[in-house]
Scaffold this motif. Structure first.
Motif, short mmCIF file in Angstrom:
data_model
loop_
_atom_site.label_atom_id
_atom_site.label_comp_id
_atom_site.label_asym_id
_atom_site.label_seq_id
_atom_site.Cartn_x
_atom_site.Cartn_y
_atom_site.Cartn_z
N ILE A 251 -27.91 -10.03 -17.13
CA ILE A 251 -27.66 -11.49 -17.29
C ILE A 251 -28.10 -11.94 -15.88
N SER A 252 -28.83 -13.23 -15.89
CA SER A 252 -29.12 -13.93 -14.83
C SER A 252 -29.31 -15.42 -15.03
N MET A 253 -28.42 -16.19 -14.34
CA MET A 253 -28.14 -17.57 -14.92
C MET A 253 -28.39 -18.61 -13.67
N PRO A 254 -29.57 -18.32 -12.94
CA PRO A 254 -29.75 -19.18 -11.90
C PRO A 254 -30.32 -20.71 -12.30
N ILE A 255 -30.21 -21.70 -11.47
CA ILE A 255 -30.76 -23.04 -11.80
C ILE A 255 -32.23 -23.25 -11.35
N THR A 256 -32.77 -22.18 -10.81
CA THR A 256 -34.22 -22.33 -10.81
C THR A 256 -34.98 -20.75 -10.59
N GLU A 257 -35.87 -20.75 -11.11
CA GLU A 257 -36.38 -19.35 -11.13
C GLU A 257 -38.09 -19.22 -11.08
N GLY A 258 -38.59 -18.43 -10.22
CA GLY A 258 -40.18 -18.21 -10.23
C GLY A 258 -40.55 -17.20 -11.14
#
Length: 353
Positions: A251-258
């Protein structure tokens, strides 16, 4: 024949930077010397950072004079990319680290950063886009796309091995992102609190360290899930790989992602991924096909989708097997870093001729 020399400008403690440099040494037989900024770019430290940036040119020139690099590379297209372009060393390769390095958008230094980035884009001989989301931004920025290499560094598939023997009777979830506000671990904790109320059995391993540790521990206690949530702290890569092979959900819930190496590692090890619905993740995950995309900050949807995937173990197993093949094709470190090293040698050879 003496080794070709590279001057690396970037934060050498970062896992991405270590992967990049190690790959160049292994597959390009390069000798690398590094330099990095030390002042923080947060709050009042910004002034010190700007002063350090102004003095950096002279320090880098001194290093270049003694080391005599054949090439300079830089992570990020703003600070380090600008400095790389300014050194006069050729060729120059720069890498965009996220959807855009111009972050945050409301920064008082946004226009200044944009000027630095435009200069770096113009002067670079090669520009790394670790994924499509970066190259899309470059097109919008009117970058000369003939200079862009769209290819992730990849991960070492001999370290992150596939396992399909995870226990299917409970959720054994893992989070491997830094404990910082932008990664929204609180959203994940709230989702698992809902699962506990539904009597769905789970363990949640949170790997990493950061400024939010104590706050998140307090949240877990308040949500009455402190017994199920294990804060592992920082761990070596081999330990992370072992836990990933034991887990059945990532699970990964960041607000921005590259482009997330953490996502590739989880997919390689057989974890079913649930990640934020962001352009960077949509490059690799198709909703309910090879993972699940969750709206930003929506812990209720995360809980629902976790339960949905948990109850469909046969489908989930087929997805994880498919994901391993996908990573082998698209994000194999040994293949991708060899291509990058070869591209650097070509640039250096062109310069010498």
């Amino acid at each position: 024949m003496p080794k070709k020399r590279i001057l690396f400008l970037g934060e050498t403690y970062r896992a991405d930077a270590i992967t990049w440099m190690n790959g160049l040494k292994e597959f390009g037989d390069f000798e690398i010397v590094t330099w990095e900024l030390h002042k923080s770019s947060v709050g009042f430290s910004r002034i010190s950072r700007l002063m350090e940036l102004l003095m950096a040119f002279f320090k880098i020139r001194r290093i270049a004079k003694s080391f005599k690099p054949d090439m300079v590379i830089a992570e990020r297209t703003t600070s380090y990319g600008f400095l790389a372009a300014l050194t006069g060393i050729r060729p120059v390769a720069i890498a965009q680290q996220g959807i855009t390095d111009l972050w945050p958008h409301n920064s008082p230094l946004y226009i200044f950063k944009k000027m630095l980035q435009d200069y770096a884009f113009k002067k670079a001989d090669l520009i790394h886009a670790w994924g499509k989301v970066m190259s899309d931004h470059m097109k919008k920025s009117k970058v000369d796309m003939t200079k862009v290499l769209e290819l992730p560094k990849g991960i070492d598939l001999t370290s992150f091995t596939f396992s399909d023997s995870q226990n299917l009777d409970y959720i054994n979830a893992i989070v491997t992102r830094a404990l910082e506000p932008e990664y929204k671990h609180d959203v994940i904790l709230k989702a698992f609190a809902i699962l506990k109320k539904k009597n769905i059995p789970f363990t949640l391993n949170i790997i990493g360290d950061g400024s939010m540790l104590k706050s998140l521990q307090k949240t877990a206690h308040e949500l009455n899930i402190e017994k199920e949530v294990i804060f592992k702290g920082r761990m070596a890569n081999d330990q992370v790989a072992k836990l990933l092979t034991q887990a059945n959900f990532y699970i990964s819930m960041p607000i921005t992602e590259g482009v997330s190496a953490s996502l590739f590692e989880a997919m390689a090890c057989g974890c079913f991924p649930l990640v934020t619905n962001l352009p960077g993740n949509r490059s690799w995950i198709t909703h309910q096909e090879n993972g699940i995309l969750i709206p930003k900050d929506n812990y209720k949807v995360l809980a629902e989708e976790l339960q949905y995937a948990f109850e469909r173990s046969v489908w989930r197993k087929a997805v994880t097997e498919k994901n391993r093949k996908f990573v082998e094709e698209k994000a194999n470190y040994k293949i991708n870093m060899k291509k990058i090293a070869e591209a650097y040698h070509e640039l250096i050879n062109k310069k010498s001729h």
